[in-house]
Motif scaffolding. Structure first.
Motif, PDB file in Angstrom:
ATOM      1  N   VAL A  99      25.889  47.665  44.753  1.00  0.00           N
ATOM      2  CA  VAL A  99      26.979  47.728  43.780  1.00  0.00           C
ATOM      3  C   VAL A  99      26.530  48.317  42.445  1.00  0.00           C
ATOM      4  O   VAL A  99      27.367  48.739  41.629  1.00  0.00           O
ATOM      5  CB  VAL A  99      27.633  46.343  43.542  1.00  0.00           C
ATOM      6  N   LYS A 100      25.227  48.405  42.232  1.00  0.00           N
ATOM      7  CA  LYS A 100      24.713  48.953  40.973  1.00  0.00           C
ATOM      8  C   LYS A 100      24.904  50.458  40.851  1.00  0.00           C
ATOM      9  O   LYS A 100      24.592  51.031  39.804  1.00  0.00           O
ATOM     10  CB  LYS A 100      23.231  48.600  40.817  1.00  0.00           C
ATOM     11  N   ILE A 101      25.414  51.105  41.895  1.00  0.00           N
ATOM     12  CA  ILE A 101      25.673  52.547  41.779  1.00  0.00           C
ATOM     13  C   ILE A 101      26.775  52.841  40.771  1.00  0.00           C
ATOM     14  O   ILE A 101      26.875  53.976  40.285  1.00  0.00           O
ATOM     15  CB  ILE A 101      26.023  53.180  43.139  1.00  0.00           C
ATOM     16  N   VAL A 102      27.609  51.848  40.473  1.00  0.00           N
ATOM     17  CA  VAL A 102      28.627  52.038  39.433  1.00  0.00           C
ATOM     18  C   VAL A 102      28.247  51.182  38.229  1.00  0.00           C
ATOM     19  O   VAL A 102      27.604  50.146  38.373  1.00  0.00           O
ATOM     20  CB  VAL A 102      30.041  51.679  39.935  1.00  0.00           C
ATOM     21  N   PRO A 103      28.632  51.593  37.023  1.00  0.00           N
ATOM     22  CA  PRO A 103      28.305  50.806  35.828  1.00  0.00           C
ATOM     23  C   PRO A 103      29.017  49.456  35.827  1.00  0.00           C
ATOM     24  O   PRO A 103      29.993  49.249  36.558  1.00  0.00           O
ATOM     25  CB  PRO A 103      28.817  51.684  34.667  1.00  0.00           C
ATOM     26  N   GLU A 104      28.541  48.541  35.020  1.00  0.00           N
ATOM     27  CA  GLU A 104      29.222  47.255  34.847  1.00  0.00           C
ATOM     28  C   GLU A 104      30.674  47.501  34.446  1.00  0.00           C
ATOM     29  O   GLU A 104      30.973  48.397  33.660  1.00  0.00           O
ATOM     30  CB  GLU A 104      28.507  46.408  33.783  1.00  0.00           C
ATOM     31  N   TYR A 144      18.604  56.210  42.945  1.00  0.00           N
ATOM     32  CA  TYR A 144      18.645  54.998  43.741  1.00  0.00           C
ATOM     33  C   TYR A 144      17.731  55.122  44.965  1.00  0.00           C
ATOM     34  O   TYR A 144      17.531  56.216  45.491  1.00  0.00           O
ATOM     35  CB  TYR A 144      20.082  54.709  44.179  1.00  0.00           C
ATOM     36  N   ALA A 145      17.188  54.001  45.394  1.00  0.00           N
ATOM     37  CA  ALA A 145      16.249  53.999  46.524  1.00  0.00           C
ATOM     38  C   ALA A 145      16.936  54.478  47.801  1.00  0.00           C
ATOM     39  O   ALA A 145      18.084  54.118  48.079  1.00  0.00           O
ATOM     40  CB  ALA A 145      15.691  52.595  46.731  1.00  0.00           C
ATOM     41  N   GLY A 146      16.224  55.281  48.579  1.00  0.00           N
ATOM     42  CA  GLY A 146      16.757  55.794  49.841  1.00  0.00           C
ATOM     43  C   GLY A 146      16.426  54.926  51.033  1.00  0.00           C
ATOM     44  O   GLY A 146      16.899  55.163  52.145  1.00  0.00           O
ATOM     45  N   CYS A 147      15.594  53.910  50.817  1.00  0.00           N
ATOM     46  CA  CYS A 147      15.280  52.925  51.851  1.00  0.00           C
ATOM     47  C   CYS A 147      15.232  51.558  51.183  1.00  0.00           C
ATOM     48  O   CYS A 147      14.499  51.361  50.211  1.00  0.00           O
ATOM     49  CB  CYS A 147      13.938  53.232  52.519  1.00  0.00           C
ATOM     50  N   LEU A 148      16.029  50.634  51.684  1.00  0.00           N
ATOM     51  CA  LEU A 148      16.146  49.310  51.090  1.00  0.00           C
ATOM     52  C   LEU A 148      15.614  48.266  52.069  1.00  0.00           C
ATOM     53  O   LEU A 148      16.016  48.250  53.227  1.00  0.00           O
ATOM     54  CB  LEU A 148      17.607  49.015  50.749  1.00  0.00           C
ATOM     55  N   ARG A 149      14.713  47.411  51.611  1.00  0.00           N
ATOM     56  CA  ARG A 149      14.080  46.420  52.482  1.00  0.00           C
ATOM     57  C   ARG A 149      14.535  45.020  52.096  1.00  0.00           C
ATOM     58  O   ARG A 149      14.116  44.475  51.081  1.00  0.00           O
ATOM     59  CB  ARG A 149      12.557  46.538  52.393  1.00  0.00           C
TER      60      ARG A 149
END
Length: 239
Positions: free
Chosen positions: A189-194, A161-166
């Motif tokens: 929220v995408k860090i967990v599966p659907e 996952y990205a470490g910086c979010l813009r």
């Protein structure tokens, strides 16, 4: 568990958290009151609308729980994060927003609650962010302190996952004084599966719940300020 799932509960976070079963959610993603926004006791005790509202034309209601000093804020954080530790499944994620002032204390609180601190993600709000005067660096970033309950397992559905979010704050997408962009929360929220369950003990205007629903994740939200509780319910009804 069914009485909590995909619902927003009106009440004090600590009281409600104590009712949620052990080992029952996949991630905690939350934006608690920072109790920040000033250097002196008087400045920190001011209403959120005075401390944080940059746009004075658009009025948004104040919220409770934002006037603690640093030590009482730390103690309070350890209490609710400790409950989140109990509720999280093994290897579950914990993500907590913070500003620069409370960042050191937030990282302490995560570790004092027995979570494994894994790092900090920067949220870049863009060049429209405030700077007191030309000598300052812009207060362009807020931060996400993240950790896990035990081991950080390899993901198979996504990542790394990205470490910086813009993501820029858009007034049409802001329903709370300190509201975060819906697109930002959809990314988190995408860090967990659907089908996974995400808990937000300070759901505010419901953005975490909205993001979870839009991304086919389940949610549990808690909100103490009734006006924002009602805003959150209305937003969910519109999806």
């Amino acid at each position: 568990m069914d009485k909590f799932l995909n619902k927003i509960i009106l009440g004090d976070s600590l009281e409600v958290l104590r009712q949620i079963p052990d080992n029952s959610v996949d991630a905690v993603i939350t934006d608690p009151p920072y109790a920040s926004g000033g250097k002196t006791t008087g400045e920190k005790s001011a209403l959120p609308s005075i401390k944080y509202a940059k746009n004075k034309v658009v009025h948004r209601p104040d919220f409770v729980g934002d006037t603690k000093d640093s030590r009482s804020w730390l103690h309070w954080c350890v209490l609710w994060i400790g409950e989140c530790h109990r509720i999280l499944k093994d290897n579950g994620y914990f993500l907590m927003f913070s500003d620069w002032r409370q960042l050191p204390t937030a990282t302490d609180a995560v570790q004092m609650a027995d979570l494994v601190w894994r790092g900090v993600v920067a949220w870049d709000k863009g060049l429209c962010s405030r700077a007191p005067h030309k000598g300052y660096f812009r207060h362009q970033c807020e931060y996400i302190v993240w950790g896990t309950k035990g081991k950080c397992k390899k993901a198979v559905h996504a990542g790394p996952y990205a470490g910086c979010l813009r993501y820029q704050v858009l007034q049409k997408d802001k329903f709370h004084i300190t509201g975060k962009p819906t697109a930002l929360m959809e990314e988190l929220v995408k860090i967990v599966p659907e089908g996974g369950i995400i808990l937000d003990p300070f759901v505010g205007s419901g953005t975490t719940a909205v993001a979870a629903k839009k991304q086919n994740r389940n949610f549990i939200g808690i909100e103490k300020t009734e006006v924002y509780y009602n805003i959150a319910l209305n937003r969910l009804k519109e999806i």
